[in-house]
Motif scaffolding. Structure first.
Motif, PDB file in Angstrom:
ATOM      1  N   ASP A  27       7.937  -3.944  14.391  1.00 54.40           N
ATOM      2  CA  ASP A  27       8.137  -3.760  13.524  1.00 54.40           C
ATOM      3  C   ASP A  27       8.689  -4.245  12.266  1.00 54.40           C
ATOM      4  O   ASP A  27       8.383  -4.411  11.148  1.00 54.40           O
ATOM      5  CB  ASP A  27       9.408  -2.442  13.414  1.00 54.40           C
ATOM      6  N   TYR A  28       9.445  -5.793  12.450  1.00 55.15           N
ATOM      7  CA  TYR A  28       9.988  -6.035  11.346  1.00 55.15           C
ATOM      8  C   TYR A  28       8.501  -6.882  10.947  1.00 55.15           C
ATOM      9  O   TYR A  28       8.203  -7.460   9.203  1.00 55.15           O
ATOM     10  CB  TYR A  28      10.752  -7.313  11.426  1.00 55.15           C
ATOM     11  N   LEU A  74       8.330 -10.578  -3.206  1.00 55.64           N
ATOM     12  CA  LEU A  74       6.363 -10.705  -3.156  1.00 55.64           C
ATOM     13  C   LEU A  74       6.992  -9.298  -3.779  1.00 55.64           C
ATOM     14  O   LEU A  74       5.801  -8.893  -4.075  1.00 55.64           O
ATOM     15  CB  LEU A  74       6.709 -10.051  -1.607  1.00 55.64           C
ATOM     16  N   GLN A  75       7.327  -8.584  -3.946  1.00 54.89           N
ATOM     17  CA  GLN A  75       7.280  -7.664  -4.845  1.00 54.89           C
ATOM     18  C   GLN A  75       6.600  -7.821  -6.595  1.00 54.89           C
ATOM     19  O   GLN A  75       6.888  -6.151  -7.950  1.00 54.89           O
ATOM     20  CB  GLN A  75       8.083  -6.378  -4.929  1.00 54.89           C
ATOM     21  N   ALA A 113      15.001  -3.022  15.884  1.00 57.89           N
ATOM     22  CA  ALA A 113      14.009  -3.926  15.811  1.00 57.89           C
ATOM     23  C   ALA A 113      13.306  -4.113  14.667  1.00 57.89           C
ATOM     24  O   ALA A 113      11.776  -4.332  14.247  1.00 57.89           O
ATOM     25  CB  ALA A 113      12.774  -3.228  17.343  1.00 57.89           C
ATOM     26  N   SER A 114      13.661  -3.660  13.397  1.00 56.26           N
ATOM     27  CA  SER A 114      12.992  -3.144  12.744  1.00 56.26           C
ATOM     28  C   SER A 114      13.769  -4.555  11.554  1.00 56.26           C
ATOM     29  O   SER A 114      13.201  -4.679  10.287  1.00 56.26           O
ATOM     30  CB  SER A 114      12.798  -1.299  11.578  1.00 56.26           C
ATOM     31  N   HIS A 162       1.293  -1.522  -1.980  1.00 57.26           N
ATOM     32  CA  HIS A 162       2.904  -1.174  -1.550  1.00 57.26           C
ATOM     33  C   HIS A 162       3.993  -0.979  -2.120  1.00 57.26           C
ATOM     34  O   HIS A 162       5.290  -0.928  -2.315  1.00 57.26           O
ATOM     35  CB  HIS A 162       2.842  -2.795  -1.073  1.00 57.26           C
ATOM     36  N   PHE A 206      11.345   2.405   9.626  1.00 55.28           N
ATOM     37  CA  PHE A 206      10.535   2.367  10.736  1.00 55.28           C
ATOM     38  C   PHE A 206      12.595   3.197  11.425  1.00 55.28           C
ATOM     39  O   PHE A 206      13.042   2.774  11.247  1.00 55.28           O
ATOM     40  CB  PHE A 206      10.618   0.799  11.145  1.00 55.28           C
ATOM     41  N   LEU A 249      -1.236   0.520   9.189  1.00 54.46           N
ATOM     42  CA  LEU A 249      -0.746  -1.029   9.897  1.00 54.46           C
ATOM     43  C   LEU A 249      -1.765  -0.373  11.046  1.00 54.46           C
ATOM     44  O   LEU A 249      -1.658  -1.254  12.625  1.00 54.46           O
ATOM     45  CB  LEU A 249       0.432  -0.621  10.293  1.00 54.46           C
ATOM     46  N   ARG A 275       5.071  -6.734   6.060  1.00 53.23           N
ATOM     47  CA  ARG A 275       3.521  -6.844   5.872  1.00 53.23           C
ATOM     48  C   ARG A 275       3.301  -5.778   4.688  1.00 53.23           C
ATOM     49  O   ARG A 275       2.492  -5.595   3.857  1.00 53.23           O
ATOM     50  CB  ARG A 275       2.727  -6.255   6.529  1.00 53.23           C
ATOM     51  N   LEU A 276       4.169  -4.542   4.744  1.00 56.22           N
ATOM     52  CA  LEU A 276       4.215  -2.997   3.873  1.00 56.22           C
ATOM     53  C   LEU A 276       4.461  -3.819   2.413  1.00 56.22           C
ATOM     54  O   LEU A 276       4.998  -3.537   1.600  1.00 56.22           O
ATOM     55  CB  LEU A 276       5.017  -2.565   4.641  1.00 56.22           C
ATOM     56  N   GLN A 277       4.963  -5.015   2.372  1.00 56.20           N
ATOM     57  CA  GLN A 277       5.959  -5.487   1.441  1.00 56.20           C
ATOM     58  C   GLN A 277       4.833  -6.294   0.895  1.00 56.20           C
ATOM     59  O   GLN A 277       4.978  -7.129  -0.087  1.00 56.20           O
ATOM     60  CB  GLN A 277       7.378  -6.455   1.232  1.00 56.20           C
ATOM     61  N   GLY A 278       3.505  -6.666   1.437  1.00 56.40           N
ATOM     62  CA  GLY A 278       2.676  -7.287   0.462  1.00 56.40           C
ATOM     63  C   GLY A 278       2.327  -8.694   1.392  1.00 56.40           C
ATOM     64  O   GLY A 278       1.737  -9.383   0.702  1.00 56.40           O
ATOM     65  N   ALA A 279       2.955  -8.813   2.399  1.00 55.78           N
ATOM     66  CA  ALA A 279       3.434 -10.314   2.870  1.00 55.78           C
ATOM     67  C   ALA A 279       1.900 -10.525   3.077  1.00 55.78           C
ATOM     68  O   ALA A 279       2.148 -10.266   4.106  1.00 55.78           O
ATOM     69  CB  ALA A 279       4.725 -10.595   3.599  1.00 55.78           C
ATOM     70  N   ALA A 295       5.779  -6.101  10.621  1.00 58.27           N
ATOM     71  CA  ALA A 295       4.908  -4.804   9.844  1.00 58.27           C
ATOM     72  C   ALA A 295       5.913  -4.172   8.899  1.00 58.27           C
ATOM     73  O   ALA A 295       5.114  -4.528   7.682  1.00 58.27           O
ATOM     74  CB  ALA A 295       5.075  -3.246  10.838  1.00 58.27           C
ATOM     75  N   ALA A 296       7.219  -4.256   8.626  1.00 55.98           N
ATOM     76  CA  ALA A 296       8.256  -4.339   6.975  1.00 55.98           C
ATOM     77  C   ALA A 296       7.490  -5.197   6.703  1.00 55.98           C
ATOM     78  O   ALA A 296       7.490  -4.451   5.258  1.00 55.98           O
ATOM     79  CB  ALA A 296       9.400  -4.022   7.427  1.00 55.98           C
TER      80      ALA A 296
END
Lengths: 284, 251, 301
Positions: free
Chosen positions: C191-192, B109-110, B91-92, B79, B86, B54, C197-201, C194-195
Motif C-alpha cells: 500500500d505504501y 512531489l505536489q 502496510a500503508s 493527484h 488505505f 491502481l 504513486r497517488l502522490q504522483g511519484a 500505491a500511496a
C-alpha cells in the motif's frame, strides 16, 4: 462445586530492552458451564490470558499465578508433554483466522481424524465416523465432500466451522475462542455463532469468548470480563453490559457509532492513569 | 465531483478472468460523503482502486471534477484533486521512512513551497503535533499511523478523499477519534468523501448517501436515514442490515 | 556512555532528524551486540583491516625476500609460522596477503550486489518483457558453475589478480538479482507504494527511494554470508594459477605453492589455509549478526 477453570492472580511478563513488559497483571476469574466473554482493546492482555491458560506463552515470556486449576487440578506451568495431552482433549482453542490454523496440504477430513485419534486413540474408522458426525454438527450440508476437500477449497466461514468441528470432536470441557468471527462477514458470523452457541450449550462446556466487540459479547455471552492494560477492570452479567459502571467500559460503549442512535460527534475515550491500577470492581 | 458510469473491473485473462466489479454506476456531489458497503469480495475496494488508477483493467467511464480519466495514467492535476487513505495503517507507511520524510516527499512531489511550515500545520491538523515529526512507523501506534496517512493524503490539498476501510484495523476507541478527525477535516476543507466499509454503523455515521454492493454489483442506493430506519428496498440490503444488528440468542 | 545519552538515543519520540537517525543506528548496534558470535566475527574483521593497513610495520620480514638457506623451516621463534619453499617468511606473506584478500572482497562486494540490485529491482518493478529478458540473462549465468564461468572469463581476459576479481564479480551477481527481484515483487504490491504513486511519484523515484532501501538490507546480509565463498573462489583461482601471479602473497596461491610439500612440510599450505578459514568464518558470523539487525523476519523470534 469446583469450577471448570479457576484462575487466581495470573501474570504474564516478557523481558524487553527497556525492562519487564507485563502483558497480564493479576487476572482472576472462575469459569463454570457458561459463556464467559473477555473484552478489551488490543494490548489489553486478553489474548495472552487465553494463551497462558493453554500453556502457549513462548519463552522468554513468563507465566505466573497463585492458582490455575482445571477441575481442581493445577495446570500452572505443566511440562510441555503433559500440557500437550491436555490441550485439545480437555481445553481447546479456536483462533481468529482458519486460514492460518488449518494445514494447507492436508485434507480437512484427515486433519480432524488425526487430531481426534491423537487424543482418544480410537480406530481410524471410528475417527472417520466421528469426523463426519462433527462436520454435520456444524451444519455443513455435504460432510463427505468437505471431508475430502483441502482448506483452500472452502470459504472463510466454512473454514471456521471446520475448526470448530475439529476442536470440539474430542469433547473438551473448555473451549477458548479468540476472536473466532472477526475475520468473517456479518451474515456468516451470525451463523457460526449460532453453531458455536448450540454446541457449547448441548455439551455443557465452558466457553471463554475473547473479543474486541462489546456488542457481540453482550449479545452472545452470559458473563463479561472487561480488560484494560492487563487487568480485569470490571466484571458483570452480559445483559447488564450497557449499564456498566466503570468509566472505561462506558467510554468504549459510547465510542461506538450505532445505527439506532445517531450522534453528531462520537464520544472519545479519555484514558485515566488510575485505571491501570484500580482493583476490579466488586473484588474488594 | 465524481461520476462513475458502467464501471467494469476484472482481473486476469479468460478462462480465469474474475469480474470484480460489474457495471457499477454512481455519482458523488461536491461536498458530499458517499458510502460503499458490502461484504468481503463484493468489489467495493476495487472501485476505489480503479478510480485512483491502481488497477488498469477496467472499462466504463470515470469522471473526476468533470474530467474523464483513462487506464492507469493520471495527470498531475488528478493527484491534487483525489487522494486516498488505505485500510491497514501498518502496510500503508514505508517501514524505513520517517514521518518527516513521508510528508516532505509528498509535499515536494505536489510542488509545494514552505515545506517545514506545511509539515507543522499538517501534523497539528491531524492531532499529532510537532513531537511526532521524526518518528518512524514502528514508533507509532495504529491510530497514530493512520493519522500520518491522513496527513499524507491532505498534503496535496485534495477535494476528494477515497477512504478504504480507514478504521477497520483499529480499536473502537481509536476508531472514534479517527472518524471524528475525518468529520472535522471534511467540514473544515469542504471535502467530498467516498468511504468504503463493511460496518454499516460507521457508514451511517459518516455518509449522506450510500450504495450497497454484492458480488461486484451495486444492488441498492439509499440515504443514511433509510439505512438507520432499516428501510431498504431489496432483500439483500435488508438481510445485511438485520445481520449487522448483531447476534440474537436462541433461548 | 552516560545514562542520559542512552535515553536520548533510545527515545521513542526523537525531536530532530539527527536524533532519529542516531537512535535507529544505536538500536541496530544493540541488537547486533547481543549476538556474541557476530561480535567475534566483527572483531576478527576489524583486526584484519588493521593488519592490512599497517602491514609494512607489523610484518617481521620482507614478504618477497628469498633466502634459500632458510627454506622450508618449521615454525620457530625466528619464523613464527615457518618459511616456504623459497625461504620466505610465511607470517609476513600472510600479513601482506591480507591486503589482497581485502581488495578482492571489497571489489567484489562493491560490484556484484550493485549489479544484482539494479537488475533484480528493475526486472521485478517493471515486469512484462523487461522482467523476462533480464531474468533469462540471469538464468544463463546461473546455469554455469560459478568457478567454471570465472575460469572462462579469466582465460579470455588473461590471468592476473585484477581480472580474477572482475571475473568473480560478474559471475556472482545473479543470485543477488534473484533475491532483489523476489523482494521487489512483494514490495511493489504494498500500500505504501500505491500511496506514493497517488502522490504522483514516478517509477524511478519509487525504485530508488522506496524499493531500494528495503532490498539493500537483505542484500547486505546475503553479501556478508557470501563473502566466505568469494574468498574461497578467489583462492581457488589463485590455486589454479589464474589469479594472483607469483610472487604476490595471495593466500590461495600460497596454498597452491605448498601443495607439493604438504606431507613433509605441512605448515606451508596449512597456514594460509587457516587464514582463509578464519576470515571466512568471521564473515559468516558477521552476516548472521547483520541479519538480526537488518532482516528481522529471519533470526529473531
Amino acid at each position: 462445586m469446583t469450577p471448570l477453570l479457576s484462575v487466581r492472580n495470573l501474570r504474564v511478563a516478557f523481558p524487553t530492552r527497556s525492562g519487564l513488559f507485563e502483558a497480564v497483571r493479576g487476572v482472576s476469574f472462575e469459569l463454570g458451564r457458561e459463556r464467559l466473554g473477555v473484552v478489551g482493546e488490543s494490548g489489553s492482555g486478553k489474548t495472552m490470558t487465553g494463551r497462558a491458560i493453554l500453556g502457549l506463552v513462548r519463552p522468554p515470556g513468563r507465566v505466573d499465578a497463585d492458582r490455575m486449576a482445571l477441575s481442581g487440578e493445577s495446570i500452572l506451568n505443566l511440562p510441555e508433554r503433559r500440557m500437550r495431552r491436555l490441550r485439545g482433549a480437555r481445553i481447546s482453542m479456536v483462533m481468529q483466522d482458519p486460514k492460518f490454523s488449518l494445514n494447507p496440504v492436508m485434507t480437512v477430513g484427515r486433519q480432524i481424524v488425526e487430531g481426534y485419534r491423537l487424543h482418544t486413540g480410537v480406530s481410524r474408522a471410528q475417527a472417520r465416523d466421528k469426523a463426519l458426525e462433527m462436520l454435520a454438527a456444524v451444519q455443513i450440508r455435504d460432510p463427505e465432500r468437505v471431508f475430502h476437500a483441502y482448506p483452500h477449497e472452502v470459504s472463510g466461514g466454512m473454514g471456521q466451522r471446520i475448526m470448530i468441528a475439529m476442536m470440539l470432536a474430542p469433547d473438551p470441557e473448555i473451549l477458548i475462542a479468540d476472536e473466532p468471527t472477526s475475520a468473517l462477514d456479518v451474515s456468516v458470523r451470525n451463523e457460526v455463532l449460532r453453531i458455536l452457541d448450540r454446541l457449547v450449550r448441548e455439551r455443557g462446556m465452558g466457553l471463554i469468548f475473547i473479543s474486541h466487540d462489546l456488542n457481540l459479547v453482550a449479545q452472545f455471552c452470559d458473563r463479561v470480563l472487561i480488560m484494560y492494560a492487563g487487568r480485569v477492570v470490571e466484571e458483570l452479567p452480559a445483559r447488564d453490559l450497557h449499564a456498566a459502571r466503570h468509566p472505561y467500559t462506558q467510554g468504549l460503549l459510547n465510542s461506538l457509532p450505532r445505527l439506532d442512535r445517531p450522534v453528531e460527534r462520537l464520544a472519545v475515550l479519555q484514558r485515566q492513569a488510575g485505571w491501570r491500577d484500580a482493583p476490579p470492581e466488586g473484588a474488594a | 465531483m465524481l461520476t462513475v458510469e458502467d464501471l467494469d473491473v476484472w482481473f486476469g485473462h479468460p478462462p480465469e478472468r474474475v469480474d470484480a466489479v460489474k457495471s457499477a454506476s454512481f455519482a458523488v456531489r461536491p461536498g458530499e460523503s458517499f458510502g460503499l458497503v458490502g461484504e468481503s469480495g463484493s468489489g467495493k475496494s476495487t472501485i476505489l482502486r480503479a478510480i485512483a488508477g491502481l488497477v488498469d483493467s477496467w472499462s466504463g467511464r470515470i469522471e473526476v471534477a468533470g474530467e474523464a480519466v483513462a487506464g492507469r495514467r493520471r495527470s498531475r492535476g488528478f493527484h491534487k484533486t483525489v487522494q486516498m487513505v488505505f485500510q491497514d495503517p501498518y502496510a500503508s507507511l514505508h517501514p524505513r521512512h520517517s514521518v518527516d520524510r513521508v510528508l516532505s516527499e509528498t509535499l515536494r512531489l505536489q510542488g509545494m513551497d514552505r515545506i517545514d511550515a506545511r509539515i507543522a500545520r499538517l501534523l497539528d491538523q491531524v492531532g499529532l503535533g510537532q513531537g511526532f515529526r521524526f518518528r518512524y512507523p514502528h514508533q507509532l501506534s495504529g491510530g497514530q499511523r493512520q493519522r500520518v496517512a491522513i496527513a499524507r493524503a491532505l498534503a496535496a490539498e485534495p477535494r476528494l478523499l477515497l477512504l478504504d476501510e480507514p478504521t477497520s484495523a483499529l480499536d473502537v476507541s481509536v476508531q472514534a477519534e479517527i472518524l471524528n478527525l475525518l468529520a472535522d477535516i471534511r467540514a473544515e476543507r469542504r471535502l467530498s468523501y467516498v468511504l468504503v466499509s463493511h460496518d454499516l454503523a460507521v457508514v451511517a455515521h459518516m455518509c449522506d448517501r450510500l450504495a450497497v454492493m454484492r458480488a461486484g454489483r451495486i444492488v441498492e442506493e439509499m440515504d443514511a436515514a433509510s439505512l438507520r430506519a432499516g428501510a431498504a428496498q431489496g432483500d439483500y440490503a435488508r438481510a445485511l442490515i438485520a445481520a449487522s444488528a448483531g447476534y440474537v440468542r436462541e433461548s | 556512555m552516560t545514562r542520559t545519552t542512552r535515553a536520548w538515543l533510545l527515545s521513542d519520540a526523537p525531536q530532530t532528524r539527527r536524533q532519529a537517525r542516531l537512535g535507529a543506528l544505536y538500536q541496530g548496534w544493540l541488537t547486533f551486540r547481543a549476538n556474541r558470535l557476530a561480535m567475534v566475527g566483527l572483531a576478527i574483521l576489524v583486526l584484519l583491516v588493521l593488519v592490512a593497513g599497517f602491514a609494512p610495520w607489523i610484518a617481521p620480514q620482507n614478504p618477497y625476500a628469498q633466502n634459500l638457506a632458510q627454506r622450508l623451516q618449521p615454525p620457530s621463534a625466528q619464523h613464527w609460522l615457518g618459511t616456504d619453499a623459497l625461504g620466505r617468511d610465511i607470517l609476513s606473506r600472510l600479513i601482506f596477503g591480507s591486503r589482497i584478500t581485502l581488495f578482492i572482497v571489497g571489489t567484489v562486494a562493491l560490484i556484484a550486489p550493485v549489479i544484482g540490485l539494479f537488475v533484480g529491482t528493475v526486472a521485478g518493478f517493471a515486469g512484462g518483457w523487461v522482467d523476462q529478458v533480464l531474468m533469462r540473462i540471469t538464468d544463463i549465468f546461473l546455469a554455469f558453475p560459478k568457478l567454471i564461468l570465472a575460469l572462462a572469463f579469466v582465460a579470455a581476459l588473461g590471468p592476473g589478480i585484477g581480472n580474477a576479481v572482475l571475473a568473480l564479480a560478474i559471475t556472482s551477481w545473479p543470485p543477488y538479482a534473484r533475491l532483489a527481484r523476489a523482494e521487489t515483487l512483494t514490495i511493489r504490491r504494498a500500500d505504501y507504494i500505491a500511496a506514493a504513486r497517488l502522490q504522483g511519484a514516478g517509477p524511478l523515484r519509487l525504485l530508488i527511494g522506496h524499493v531500494w532501501p528495503l532490498c539493500v538490507s537483505s542484500l547486505i546480509v546475503r553479501v556478508a554470508l557470501d563473502m566466505a565463498g568469494i574468498i574461497l573462489s578467489a583462492a581457488g583461482l589463485g590455486f589454479l594459477g589464474l589469479g594472483a601471479q607469483p610472487p604476490m602473497p595471495e593466500w590461495g596461491a600460497m596454498i597452491s605453492d605448498g601443495r607439493s610439500y604438504i606431507l613433509d612440510f605441512w605448515w606451508v599450505a596449512a597456514m594460509p589455509g587457516l587464514a582463509i578459514f578464519v576470515v571466512s568464518l568471521a564473515f559468516n558470523l558477521l552476516g548472521d549478526g547483520l541479519r538480526d539487525v537488518l532482516d528481522p523476519r529471519g533470526g529473531r523470534e
